[in-house]
Enzyme design. Structure first.
Site, mmCIF file in Angstrom:
data_model
loop_
_atom_site.group_PDB
_atom_site.id
_atom_site.type_symbol
_atom_site.label_atom_id
_atom_site.label_comp_id
_atom_site.label_asym_id
_atom_site.label_seq_id
_atom_site.Cartn_x
_atom_site.Cartn_y
_atom_site.Cartn_z
ATOM 1 N N ASP A 15 0.797 -1.225 0.000
ATOM 2 C CA ASP A 15 0.000 0.000 0.000
ATOM 3 C C ASP A 15 0.836 1.284 0.000
ATOM 4 O OD1 ASP A 15 -2.340 1.568 0.065
ATOM 5 O OD2 ASP A 15 -2.159 1.765 2.234
ATOM 6 N N CYS A 46 -20.904 -5.898 -15.100
ATOM 7 C CA CYS A 46 -21.858 -5.324 -14.154
ATOM 8 C C CYS A 46 -21.451 -3.895 -13.819
ATOM 9 C CB CYS A 46 -21.848 -6.179 -12.875
ATOM 10 S SG CYS A 46 -22.745 -5.439 -11.524
ATOM 11 N N CYS A 63 -22.163 -0.950 -9.257
ATOM 12 C CA CYS A 63 -21.369 -0.090 -8.356
ATOM 13 C C CYS A 63 -21.404 1.367 -8.821
ATOM 14 C CB CYS A 63 -19.938 -0.592 -8.284
ATOM 15 S SG CYS A 63 -19.133 -0.746 -9.877
ATOM 16 N N CYS A 73 -15.628 3.731 2.874
ATOM 17 C CA CYS A 73 -16.921 3.482 2.230
ATOM 18 C C CYS A 73 -16.816 2.157 1.482
ATOM 19 C CB CYS A 73 -17.232 4.615 1.265
ATOM 20 S SG CYS A 73 -18.642 4.304 0.175
HETATM 21 FE FE1 SF4 Z 1 -18.243 5.799 -4.499
HETATM 22 FE FE2 SF4 Z 1 -18.007 4.860 -1.976
HETATM 23 FE FE3 SF4 Z 1 -16.982 3.500 -4.040
HETATM 24 FE FE4 SF4 Z 1 -15.876 5.813 -3.271
HETATM 25 S S1 SF4 Z 1 -15.945 3.912 -2.095
HETATM 26 S S2 SF4 Z 1 -16.270 5.163 -5.358
HETATM 27 S S3 SF4 Z 1 -17.743 6.981 -2.666
HETATM 28 S S4 SF4 Z 1 -19.192 3.954 -3.652
#
Ligand code: SF4
Length: 341
Positions: free
Chosen positions: A127, A188, A191, A237
């Site tokens: 990372d 897909c 997302c 997220c």
């Molecule tokens: Fe969108 Fe959350 Fe994915 Fe970032 S982590 S690209 S804000 S869905």
């Protein structure tokens, strides 16, 4: 035992779940992707601006002949709904900081390679190295790129931590299932539709400065336009990963280190009152701690503002009046205004 099988056994015993070996060649596909991102002002802030360096394994280890791209699976339990006055944490930060775990496992692997494969020089990449670990994984054939810009490593989906080890010997090569994983079709786009901020705006295309993962780690004030969209996300997220049908079927991790240390969401009012020492004691082992307490407290204020729960008012008032950081005070004032007005 054939050399590849023996290598595979050593890697699994060192604590990795999947791997692929490739020659230490430049990462041409990623070079083109990064150049396009730079032209379109989408180049990530936290990374080295030198694209040639980021895509040249020999810039990290001049004597490198092989790269082992490695994955450790981290999907453990399923998160429940976020309770009131709590903020949700990305799965990748639930357990012990994966940088520590992967680095330690790489050390074990190095000992094994020294003993059995005559490795004398090596370099680790987890990372924080300038090399793009996702690009190594795709080019080596370890995984394939998803529409959400994550790398999918069967059977673990994109719930994987990636690392790499560069060594100065030619190791037995792993077989690639497809000639070039960069050219795998993406079927897909769920997302892209799920992303709340428009960070992910097309398959494989991301504007990192709009991403909630970035926003909850950035320093300074979070831009007003994104605060509501952050919702109840305290750190990171997972929306675009959760939206993936492949990830819903992903095999669970065998590693207990990635089970939640303090729950899948954290209570925000105690977090607002924490001293540095308490913060370190409570969250110091997780990857959330790298940005320090104030960033988490700023995020806690944003989540409280989004939840609109009047029970947060006294703690937010106290934060506005007493917190030493102007960034946290501003976030608390923003939250108070949203709850009261
Ligand atoms: Fe969108 Fe959350 Fe994915 Fe970032 S982590 S690209 S804000 S869905």
């Amino acid at each position: 035992m054939p050399p590849l099988e023996f290598l595979s056994k050593g890697i699994y015993e060192a604590g990795f779940d999947a791997f692929a070996v490739m020659p230490a060649a430049p990462l041409e596909y990623m070079r083109a992707i990064l150049r396009q991102a730079q032209r379109e002002n989408r180049y990530p802030d936290f990374t080295d601006p030198d694209i040639n360096k980021r895509t040249e394994p020999r810039a990290l280890l001049n004597s490198a002949l092989s790269v082992i791209s490695l994955a450790v699976a981290y999907r453990t339990v399923e998160p429940g709904p976020t309770p009131p006055l709590h903020g949700s944490v990305s799965r990748s930060a639930w357990g012990i900081d994966y940088h520590r775990i992967l680095n330690r496992r790489l050390d074990h692997l190095i000992v094994f390679l020294q003993k059995h494969f005559q490795v004398t020089e090596w370099a680790k990449a987890v990372d924080t190295s300038f090399l793009v670990d996702r690009a190594l994984a795709v080019q080596a054939g370890l995984g394939y790129p998803g529409a959400n810009c994550a790398v999918y490593v069967p059977p673990y989906g994109s719930w994987v931590f990636l690392g790499a080890l560069l060594v100065n010997v030619e190791l037995p090569r792993t077989e690639k299932k497809t000639e070039n994983n960069w050219l795998q079709p993406i079927h897909c786009e769920g997302c892209v539709r799920a992303c709340p901020t428009g960070a992910l705006y097309a398959p494989g295309k991301i504007r990192p400065r709009r991403c909630i993962s970035y926003l909850t780690q950035m320093s300074g004030e979070i831009p007003l336009e994104f605060r509501e969209k952050i919702g109840t996300k305290l750190w990171g997220c997972d929306i675009c990963q959760e939206a993936s049908p492949v990830n819903k079927r992903a095999q669970l991790s065998r590693h207990k280190e990635f089970l939640p240390l303090s729950g899948t969401s954290l209570p925000l009012l105690p977090l607002l009152k924490m001293t540095n020492r308490q913060f370190k004691k409570e969250y110091g082992l997780t990857s959330m701690a790298w940005r320090g307490k104030n960033i988490l407290q700023r995020n806690a204020c944003i989540v409280l503002g989004n939840q609109g729960n009047p029970e947060a008012i006294p703690a937010l008032k106290q934060t506005v009046e007493n917190h030493p950081s102007p960034v946290v005070r501003e976030a608390a004032a923003w939250a108070l205004e949203r709850i009261i007005l």
